[in-house]
Write an enzyme that holds these catalytic residues in place. Sequence first.
Site, PDB file in Angstrom:
ATOM      1  N   THR A 261     -14.024 -33.923   2.637  1.00  7.06           N
ATOM      2  CA  THR A 261     -14.225 -32.865   1.848  1.00  7.06           C
ATOM      3  C   THR A 261     -15.080 -31.320   2.131  1.00  7.06           C
ATOM      4  OG1 THR A 261     -14.562 -32.105  -0.643  1.00  7.06           O
ATOM      5  CG2 THR A 261     -15.718 -33.607   0.525  1.00  7.06           C
ATOM      6  N   ASN A 262     -16.082 -30.247   1.079  1.00  3.27           N
ATOM      7  CA  ASN A 262     -16.298 -29.655   1.463  1.00  3.27           C
ATOM      8  C   ASN A 262     -17.266 -29.434  -0.008  1.00  3.27           C
ATOM      9  OD1 ASN A 262     -15.349 -27.543  -0.477  1.00  3.27           O
ATOM     10  ND2 ASN A 262     -13.799 -28.270   0.332  1.00  3.27           N
ATOM     11  N   ALA A 263     -18.418 -28.872   0.613  1.00  3.45           N
ATOM     12  CA  ALA A 263     -19.747 -28.157   0.185  1.00  3.45           C
ATOM     13  C   ALA A 263     -19.416 -27.760  -1.977  1.00  3.45           C
ATOM     14  CB  ALA A 263     -21.482 -28.112   0.625  1.00  3.45           C
ATOM     15  N   SER A 264     -18.291 -27.109  -1.542  1.00  2.40           N
ATOM     16  CA  SER A 264     -17.835 -26.745  -2.802  1.00  2.40           C
ATOM     17  C   SER A 264     -18.281 -27.480  -4.455  1.00  2.40           C
ATOM     18  CB  SER A 264     -16.631 -26.166  -3.138  1.00  2.40           C
ATOM     19  OG  SER A 264     -16.365 -25.278  -3.385  1.00  2.40           O
TER      20      SER A 264
END
Length: 219
Positions: free
Chosen positions: A42-45
């Site tokens: 995933t990512n940091a959003s």
Amino acid sequence: IASCLVGSEMCIRDRNKKLKGKKILITAGGTREKIDPVRYITNASSGKMGLALADNAYRMGADVTLVSTFKADKPYKNIVTETALEMEKAVKENLSGQDCVIMAAAVSDYRVENCAENKIKKQGGVLELKLVENPDILKSICKTPNKIICGFCAESENLLENAKAKIQKKGCDFLIANDISRKDIGFNTDENEVYIIDKSLNIKHIEKDTKENIAQRIL
Ligand code: C5P
């Protein structure tokens, strides 16, 4: 006096309902691509910018559909998705009749080719994951007629240069560019500072402010 006050209050409310009668679809959050039943990429959003856009569009009278990677307990329609493929399906199924689409979600460009059925055991040495490209949802909907399509662009270097190239590559009407190399704005913070770029490469700078206020300015 009472009727005047009621009248002016209504006036203010009406003036603020600038999006009354408009349908708007907004995506928010970071997609999650499964590696095995318990692990994912995933990512940091945080989804805060997309949520602020959806809340403000609703306050401005729009008929809002939020496609997010988290559940939002809101008075407007919310479709919860996890992966890029699920988000693509939800966006495409709800595209018809929308006046505007704002893709604020951070969509994973890649997914694991074969998600393991069971939890992967530690085997020692190197573990290789094969990633395949996800569809570009934004790019694929940009040719849909009669809609304003707006993308987001998070860059850690050469912000405006990369954003100008991206709006041309994607073909959207507007691109909102934000600098994620700064710790005080962008991913996972309550504030942002953005540049709005249009198709003719005109640029409008929106100075650092809360994501709520930035959302209002974008809308
Ligand atoms: O990741 P990228 O910089 O290309 O993202 C720019 C825009 O494209 C964002 O609005 C994002 O929501 C969208 N996007 C998408 N599908 C992808 C990757 C990004 O719709 N696979």
